[in-house]
Design a protein around this motif. Structure first.
Motif, PDB file in Angstrom:
ATOM      1  N   HIS A   1      34.617 -12.934   1.088  1.00 28.65           N
ATOM      2  CA  HIS A   1      35.944 -12.766   1.692  1.00 28.65           C
ATOM      3  C   HIS A   1      35.698 -12.193   3.090  1.00 28.65           C
ATOM      4  CE1 HIS A   1      38.181 -13.660  -1.965  1.00 28.65           C
ATOM      5  NE2 HIS A   1      37.273 -12.944  -2.614  1.00 28.65           N
ATOM      6  N   GLU A   2      35.890 -13.028   4.092  1.00 25.59           N
ATOM      7  CA  GLU A   2      35.575 -12.653   5.471  1.00 25.59           C
ATOM      8  C   GLU A   2      36.644 -11.777   6.113  1.00 25.59           C
ATOM      9  OE1 GLU A   2      32.643 -13.300   6.704  1.00 25.59           O
ATOM     10  OE2 GLU A   2      31.946 -14.748   5.220  1.00 25.59           O
ATOM     11  N   GLN A   3      37.774 -11.631   5.431  1.00 25.87           N
ATOM     12  CA  GLN A   3      38.873 -10.775   5.887  1.00 25.87           C
ATOM     13  C   GLN A   3      39.243  -9.843   4.739  1.00 25.87           C
ATOM     14  OE1 GLN A   3      40.141 -10.919   9.027  1.00 25.87           O
ATOM     15  NE2 GLN A   3      38.650 -12.528   9.470  1.00 25.87           N
ATOM     16  N   PRO A   4      39.846  -8.698   5.046  1.00 26.36           N
ATOM     17  CA  PRO A   4      40.326  -7.834   3.955  1.00 26.36           C
ATOM     18  C   PRO A   4      41.258  -8.627   3.031  1.00 26.36           C
ATOM     19  CG  PRO A   4      40.452  -6.685   6.043  1.00 26.36           C
ATOM     20  CD  PRO A   4      40.095  -8.117   6.366  1.00 26.36           C
ATOM     21  N   ILE A   5      41.150  -8.362   1.736  1.00 28.02           N
ATOM     22  CA  ILE A   5      41.957  -9.085   0.751  1.00 28.02           C
ATOM     23  C   ILE A   5      42.421  -8.103  -0.322  1.00 28.02           C
ATOM     24  CG2 ILE A   5      39.882  -9.780  -0.526  1.00 28.02           C
ATOM     25  CD1 ILE A   5      41.385 -12.340  -1.335  1.00 28.02           C
ATOM     26  N   SER A   6      43.660  -8.306  -0.785  1.00 30.93           N
ATOM     27  CA  SER A   6      44.242  -7.482  -1.854  1.00 30.93           C
ATOM     28  C   SER A   6      44.143  -6.013  -1.491  1.00 30.93           C
ATOM     29  CB  SER A   6      43.574  -7.790  -3.194  1.00 30.93           C
ATOM     30  OG  SER A   6      43.577  -9.158  -3.464  1.00 30.93           O
TER      31      SER A   6
END
Length: 118
Positions: free
Chosen positions: A44-49
């Motif tokens: 996940h290359e971006q913040p998630i959840s």
């Protein structure tokens, strides 16, 4: 003391990285995959959840805890890693039941609370 009926069905390790530490995270990932029968989640290359930084998840069974976690303790190469059980209560698992290697990051626990109530 917790109820005896609460069962840990597995564990997750969330390995956090940024642009500068992505190669390090890849080395740790390769080490985990080579040494253990774990499920390596996608990058996940971006913040998630609830997670404040890019990360990937590593899922492993309760009987692997005594091998995987000590290996991570000695080989996390300065990365921040959240390790938590899966009990069916995501809020508690990510907060009260968790442990950290490296820096303890601030999670978006409100996100998990919203999921629990829907």
């Amino acid at each position: 003391m917790k109820e005896d009926t609460i069962e840990i069905t597995g564990f997750h390790a969330h390995v956090y990285f940024d642009t500068a530490s992505r190669d390090t995270a890849a080395r740790v990932r390769e080490g985990l995959g080579a040494r253990f029968d774990v499920r390596l989640g996608r990058w996940h290359e971006q913040p998630i959840s609830p997670h404040p930084k890019p990360m990937y998840q590593v899922a492993f069974s309760p009987d692997q805890f005594s091998q995987v976690v000590p290996w991570l303790m000695l080989n996390h190469e300065g990365l921040d890693i959240l390790i938590h059980p899966s009990t069916g209560d995501d809020v508690q698992d990510h907060t009260e039941h968790s442990l950290w290697l490296g820096e303890k990051l601030e999670l978006n626990i409100e996100f998990l609370r919203q999921i629990r109530t829907t």
